[in-house]
Design an enzyme around this catalytic site. Sequence first.
Site, PDB file in Angstrom:
ATOM      1  N   SER A 184      -9.406  11.049   2.693  1.00 11.91           N
ATOM      2  CA  SER A 184      -9.193   9.743   2.093  1.00 11.91           C
ATOM      3  C   SER A 184      -7.911   9.126   2.642  1.00 11.91           C
ATOM      4  O   SER A 184      -7.204   9.755   3.431  1.00 11.91           O
ATOM      5  CB  SER A 184      -9.120   9.875   0.564  1.00 11.91           C
ATOM      6  OG  SER A 184      -8.560  11.118   0.197  1.00 11.91           O
ATOM      7  N   HIS A 214       1.593  10.111  -4.804  1.00 16.08           N
ATOM      8  CA  HIS A 214       2.842   9.934  -5.550  1.00 16.08           C
ATOM      9  C   HIS A 214       3.471   8.574  -5.267  1.00 16.08           C
ATOM     10  O   HIS A 214       3.165   7.921  -4.265  1.00 16.08           O
ATOM     11  CB  HIS A 214       3.809  11.055  -5.174  1.00 16.08           C
ATOM     12  CG  HIS A 214       3.325  12.417  -5.578  1.00 16.08           C
ATOM     13  ND1 HIS A 214       4.003  13.204  -6.484  1.00 16.08           N
ATOM     14  CD2 HIS A 214       2.228  13.135  -5.211  1.00 16.08           C
ATOM     15  CE1 HIS A 214       3.348  14.344  -6.660  1.00 16.08           C
ATOM     16  NE2 HIS A 214       2.268  14.333  -5.884  1.00 16.08           N
ATOM     17  N   ASP A 229       0.904  14.011   1.194  1.00 14.51           N
ATOM     18  CA  ASP A 229       0.793  14.905   2.348  1.00 14.51           C
ATOM     19  C   ASP A 229      -0.252  14.261   3.241  1.00 14.51           C
ATOM     20  O   ASP A 229      -1.412  14.084   2.811  1.00 14.51           O
ATOM     21  CB  ASP A 229       0.323  16.297   1.920  1.00 14.51           C
ATOM     22  CG  ASP A 229       1.421  17.118   1.251  1.00 14.51           C
ATOM     23  OD1 ASP A 229       2.444  16.538   0.850  1.00 14.51           O
ATOM     24  OD2 ASP A 229       1.234  18.341   1.124  1.00 14.51           O
TER      25      ASP A 229
END
Length: 405
Positions: free
Chosen positions: A360, A270, A211
């Site tokens: 990040s 992911h 995301d």
Amino acid sequence: MVQLYEYELNKPGGLEGDDKIGMLGMEKLDGQIAEAFKESVERSNPQHPDNRDDVTQGIHGHVHHFVSGHHSWLNKFVPQLESLAAKYHVGNYVIIRGTNQRIFESMPIYARLGMHLLFYGKEQVKILEGSKRVEELLREQSKREGQIYDSPESRKNIPSFIKTYKIDINELLYPPESPEYKNFNEFFYRKLKPEARPVQNPDHEFCSAADCRLVVYPTVQDGQTFWIKGNEFSVPALLGLGKSDPLCQMFEKGSLASFRLAPADYHRFHSPADVTVVSEPRDIPGQYYTVNPQAINEKDLDILSANKRSVLLLNHEATNKKIAFIAVGALLVGSIKWTVSAGSKVRSGDELGYFAYGGSTIVTLFEPGMIEFDSDLVANSVPTKGQLGIETLMKVGWSLAKVPK
């Protein structure tokens, strides 16, 4: 980030290069910037008398909160912030995929102060601890924030964080009040329900790894030209290897994607494709600079290869080519954790790891010839004349690219 739609933008704001407004006025700030930054960290502590279980009293306060007097304590440190907040929005524009609507994301005060310390602090800011370097201050405060959010008391900040960032609690694997969250940090790297992030367009082979706010470039050189402005940026610097290393030569002519995670985002990352983990992660020590686009776009400092990071090498099953998956820490990021190991076979969209507290970035490098990014993502990332590219809002599993025919 706190989102503001175009009809709410009654004053200028945005990236430098986007009407050259994003940094306007910030270079003129003086006062006790370092002390203000440290105070914003301490006010994130639920035990601070002014915290009141409200995350916006500390590091999650935004400049537009300041106008209403919400951060009047900053006056004694940085008096000019009040007039700056009245005159400008401070943050970045991003694009909503599918609609091409541009929205403005307000920047937290801690990120703005940290950026000021980074680019102007060495000349302007007097740090009271004598000769302590700006880098040491950012590292020290990043570790301090991790300590605060690892404390059991920090659970009290979870409801306010959800409200401030409008987090969809229906996606959570465990509800906010669950004992699974022993502290705020465990909520920050929360897990989602398995169906919350399905892989879209599986025939496209590659999906979003996070995301995030995304930019993609068919070549690393394009990324250096249009987005990563640091003079010292290079593939060897990013990977922490010598120029002659085979990995560097492998990716030098390859493609690049940058996934920037804001504090409000789901912070597990992911796999972008069906892969095998080639080797154990390799950690590279470094700094704790902000990864906000206004910092990445600065030419005088290469943020991505200066920050602490960890590199995971993946082998793409469909092409038998390599992907370098680089998790980059940032200002107030506690740590980078991997949940896979060498030899693991991972399906597209499956978890690889997570970031503990803080914004990040993930940078992925792809071998030449293995990836063709979705055209809308490239169009957003490559700027029109006189402008910078713009990030696209993405979620894990959304279509990223396909294997070229």
